[in-house]
Scaffold this motif. Structure first.
Motif, PDB file in Angstrom:
ATOM      1  N   PRO A 172      -1.761  12.003  19.852  1.00 45.71           N
ATOM      2  CA  PRO A 172      -0.937  11.026  19.132  1.00 45.71           C
ATOM      3  C   PRO A 172       0.160  11.694  18.305  1.00 45.71           C
ATOM      4  O   PRO A 172      -0.073  12.686  17.615  1.00 45.71           O
ATOM      5  CB  PRO A 172      -1.951  10.307  18.228  1.00 45.71           C
ATOM      6  CG  PRO A 172      -3.257  10.455  18.927  1.00 45.71           C
ATOM      7  CD  PRO A 172      -3.211  11.799  19.583  1.00 45.71           C
ATOM      8  N   GLY A 173       1.370  11.133  18.400  1.00 45.24           N
ATOM      9  CA  GLY A 173       2.488  11.629  17.617  1.00 45.24           C
ATOM     10  C   GLY A 173       3.171  12.850  18.175  1.00 45.24           C
ATOM     11  O   GLY A 173       4.110  13.371  17.559  1.00 45.24           O
ATOM     12  N   ALA A 174       2.754  13.324  19.351  1.00 45.93           N
ATOM     13  CA  ALA A 174       3.354  14.525  19.944  1.00 45.93           C
ATOM     14  C   ALA A 174       4.425  14.145  20.950  1.00 45.93           C
ATOM     15  O   ALA A 174       4.395  13.067  21.554  1.00 45.93           O
ATOM     16  CB  ALA A 174       2.286  15.382  20.603  1.00 45.93           C
ATOM     17  N   MET A 175       5.375  15.051  21.147  1.00 47.96           N
ATOM     18  CA  MET A 175       6.406  14.904  22.165  1.00 47.96           C
ATOM     19  C   MET A 175       6.646  16.251  22.810  1.00 47.96           C
ATOM     20  O   MET A 175       6.784  17.264  22.112  1.00 47.96           O
ATOM     21  CB  MET A 175       7.724  14.390  21.570  1.00 47.96           C
ATOM     22  CG  MET A 175       8.835  14.236  22.605  1.00 47.96           C
ATOM     23  SD  MET A 175      10.453  13.800  21.897  1.00 47.96           S
ATOM     24  CE  MET A 175      11.026  15.403  21.295  1.00 47.96           C
ATOM     25  N   LEU A 176       6.682  16.287  24.138  1.00 49.68           N
ATOM     26  CA  LEU A 176       7.075  17.482  24.883  1.00 49.68           C
ATOM     27  C   LEU A 176       8.500  17.281  25.374  1.00 49.68           C
ATOM     28  O   LEU A 176       8.837  16.200  25.870  1.00 49.68           O
ATOM     29  CB  LEU A 176       6.139  17.710  26.068  1.00 49.68           C
ATOM     30  CG  LEU A 176       6.471  18.912  26.962  1.00 49.68           C
ATOM     31  CD1 LEU A 176       6.300  20.222  26.205  1.00 49.68           C
ATOM     32  CD2 LEU A 176       5.612  18.895  28.226  1.00 49.68           C
ATOM     33  N   ALA A 177       9.339  18.315  25.239  1.00 51.99           N
ATOM     34  CA  ALA A 177      10.737  18.202  25.638  1.00 51.99           C
ATOM     35  C   ALA A 177      11.214  19.496  26.278  1.00 51.99           C
ATOM     36  O   ALA A 177      10.736  20.588  25.943  1.00 51.99           O
ATOM     37  CB  ALA A 177      11.614  17.869  24.434  1.00 51.99           C
ATOM     38  N   VAL A 178      12.168  19.351  27.185  1.00 47.59           N
ATOM     39  CA  VAL A 178      12.914  20.482  27.752  1.00 47.59           C
ATOM     40  C   VAL A 178      14.390  20.135  27.661  1.00 47.59           C
ATOM     41  O   VAL A 178      14.809  19.071  28.120  1.00 47.59           O
ATOM     42  CB  VAL A 178      12.507  20.765  29.216  1.00 47.59           C
ATOM     43  CG1 VAL A 178      13.438  21.791  29.839  1.00 47.59           C
ATOM     44  CG2 VAL A 178      11.062  21.256  29.283  1.00 47.59           C
ATOM     45  N   TRP A 179      15.151  21.026  27.060  1.00 49.61           N
ATOM     46  CA  TRP A 179      16.585  20.830  26.867  1.00 49.61           C
ATOM     47  C   TRP A 179      17.349  22.065  27.315  1.00 49.61           C
ATOM     48  O   TRP A 179      16.839  23.190  27.259  1.00 49.61           O
ATOM     49  CB  TRP A 179      16.908  20.609  25.388  1.00 49.61           C
ATOM     50  CG  TRP A 179      16.252  19.441  24.732  1.00 49.61           C
ATOM     51  CD1 TRP A 179      16.099  18.182  25.230  1.00 49.61           C
ATOM     52  CD2 TRP A 179      15.660  19.433  23.423  1.00 49.61           C
ATOM     53  NE1 TRP A 179      15.460  17.389  24.314  1.00 49.61           N
ATOM     54  CE2 TRP A 179      15.176  18.126  23.195  1.00 49.61           C
ATOM     55  CE3 TRP A 179      15.513  20.385  22.413  1.00 49.61           C
ATOM     56  CZ2 TRP A 179      14.550  17.752  22.008  1.00 49.61           C
ATOM     57  CZ3 TRP A 179      14.888  20.028  21.238  1.00 49.61           C
ATOM     58  CH2 TRP A 179      14.414  18.723  21.040  1.00 49.61           C
ATOM     59  N   LEU A 180      18.596  21.849  27.701  1.00 48.16           N
ATOM     60  CA  LEU A 180      19.585  22.905  27.875  1.00 48.16           C
ATOM     61  C   LEU A 180      20.685  22.617  26.870  1.00 48.16           C
ATOM     62  O   LEU A 180      21.374  21.596  26.962  1.00 48.16           O
ATOM     63  CB  LEU A 180      20.133  22.912  29.307  1.00 48.16           C
ATOM     64  CG  LEU A 180      19.136  23.352  30.375  1.00 48.16           C
ATOM     65  CD1 LEU A 180      19.478  22.708  31.717  1.00 48.16           C
ATOM     66  CD2 LEU A 180      19.126  24.874  30.508  1.00 48.16           C
TER      67      LEU A 180
ATOM     68  N   ALA B  79       3.822  11.305  23.778  1.00 53.19           N
ATOM     69  CA  ALA B  79       2.424  11.228  24.214  1.00 53.19           C
ATOM     70  C   ALA B  79       2.018   9.797  24.539  1.00 53.19           C
ATOM     71  O   ALA B  79       1.257   9.558  25.487  1.00 53.19           O
ATOM     72  CB  ALA B  79       1.519  11.810  23.130  1.00 53.19           C
ATOM     73  N   GLU B  80       2.518   8.848  23.769  1.00 53.32           N
ATOM     74  CA  GLU B  80       2.141   7.447  23.969  1.00 53.32           C
ATOM     75  C   GLU B  80       2.715   6.868  25.264  1.00 53.32           C
ATOM     76  O   GLU B  80       2.295   5.789  25.705  1.00 53.32           O
ATOM     77  CB  GLU B  80       2.616   6.622  22.774  1.00 53.32           C
ATOM     78  CG  GLU B  80       1.875   6.918  21.477  1.00 53.32           C
ATOM     79  CD  GLU B  80       2.264   8.234  20.812  1.00 53.32           C
ATOM     80  OE1 GLU B  80       1.537   8.685  19.916  1.00 53.32           O
ATOM     81  OE2 GLU B  80       3.312   8.825  21.196  1.00 53.32           O
ATOM     82  N   ALA B  81       3.671   7.573  25.898  1.00 54.57           N
ATOM     83  CA  ALA B  81       4.290   7.083  27.134  1.00 54.57           C
ATOM     84  C   ALA B  81       3.637   7.642  28.386  1.00 54.57           C
ATOM     85  O   ALA B  81       4.093   7.366  29.501  1.00 54.57           O
ATOM     86  CB  ALA B  81       5.783   7.435  27.133  1.00 54.57           C
ATOM     87  N   VAL B  82       2.586   8.450  28.220  1.00 52.81           N
ATOM     88  CA  VAL B  82       1.912   9.085  29.352  1.00 52.81           C
ATOM     89  C   VAL B  82       0.797   8.178  29.849  1.00 52.81           C
ATOM     90  O   VAL B  82      -0.024   7.679  29.070  1.00 52.81           O
ATOM     91  CB  VAL B  82       1.338  10.457  28.948  1.00 52.81           C
ATOM     92  CG1 VAL B  82       0.571  11.087  30.108  1.00 52.81           C
ATOM     93  CG2 VAL B  82       2.461  11.389  28.494  1.00 52.81           C
TER      94      VAL B  82
END
Length: 261
Positions: free
Chosen positions: A130-138, A159-162
């Motif tokens: 809960p409350g986590a987000m994984l991201a990849v950016w350039l 996390a809530e969108a998985v």
């Protein structure tokens, strides 16, 4: 998400290749701090493990906020470059806030893999904490100049969108580059993103293509045309919770990148 196949990767070996199987994070490829110039080392340093199943990025219970001014905001990040001006200046990679970021830790300029055009494939398992987000950016390094600040958002997954299908944000962000315009969209990918899967970004003069698991998720008619830093990170934005187990984690299993500048 369309069902059109992504182009095949270049036939030559990648310039950036890491399976995170070594005993330590490769310092010729990665900086294990999140935008260290805007913060201080104990706050910007990533928490992570190399345990044979890739790079496990962590948010630990005792981890400090990235900057006191941004609390609650904790992050563990690895990135392929960084640029910082002198102490007290407002010059540095990813001036993502409009409220007066200034350099607190100077001398952190390192450009390890920063193509102006290319392809990157990143295999990850997203967090369901809960409350986590994984991201990849350039993100534009900004070392040539402050306009060179645009971003390709390969994905952001809360996390809530998985679930059986996963919602992700993808697109292009202009930031301080008036040659670009922000063009972000949400896509639904037909997979459980907590399991290993691969995201792709391809960018150059023809624009940007973002894909997932070999299929095109979005096309964008623009792309930054200056050095970009690859950033991979897990965030916690909602603050600590006594009912939440720590650490909160996400995994990076594999990265492949080709510099097509």
């Amino acid at each position: 998400m369309t069902f059109e196949a992504l182009p095949a990767p270049p036939s030559r070996a990648p310039d950036l290749a890491d399976d995170f199987t070594g005993p330590a994070l490769r310092d010729d490829l990665w900086i294990d701090h999140y935008l260290p110039h805007w913060s201080t080392p104990e706050r910007s340093r990533a928490r992570y493990d190399l345990d044979g199943d890739g790079l496990r990025l962590r948010i630990d219970d005792d981890q400090p906020d990235w900057r006191p001014e941004d609390a609650p905001l904790r992050v563990s990040n690895v990135q392929t470059g960084n640029f910082a001006g002198a102490a007290g200046e407002g010059r540095g990679t990813h001036r993502h806030r409009p409220d007066g970021l200034t350099v607190r830790t100077p001398g952190t300029t390192r450009l390890l893999w920063t193509p102006s055009a290319g392809r990157v494939d990143v295999t990850v398992s997203a967090s369901t904490d809960p409350g986590a987000m994984l991201a990849v950016w350039l993100v534009g390094s900004e070392h040539p100049g402050p306009r060179d600040s645009g971003e390709i958002c390969v994905f952001e997954i809360d996390a809530e969108a998985v679930g059986a299908a996963t919602t992700a944000r993808i697109g292009v962000k202009a930031h301080h580059d008036d040659r670009l315009h922000t063009d972000m969209t949400e896509v639904s990918v037909p997979l459980d993103a907590s399991r290993p899967h691969t995201w792709t970004a391809i960018w150059g003069p023809a624009g940007t293509v973002i894909g997932c698991e070999g299929r095109i998720a979005g096309r964008f008619r623009q792309a930054p045309d200056y050095p970009l830093v690859l950033m991979i990170d897990i965030f916690e934005t909602g603050g600590r919770s006594a009912s939440t187990a720590y650490p909160k984690t996400a995994r990076v299993h594999r990265v492949r990148g080709w510099d097509l500048t």
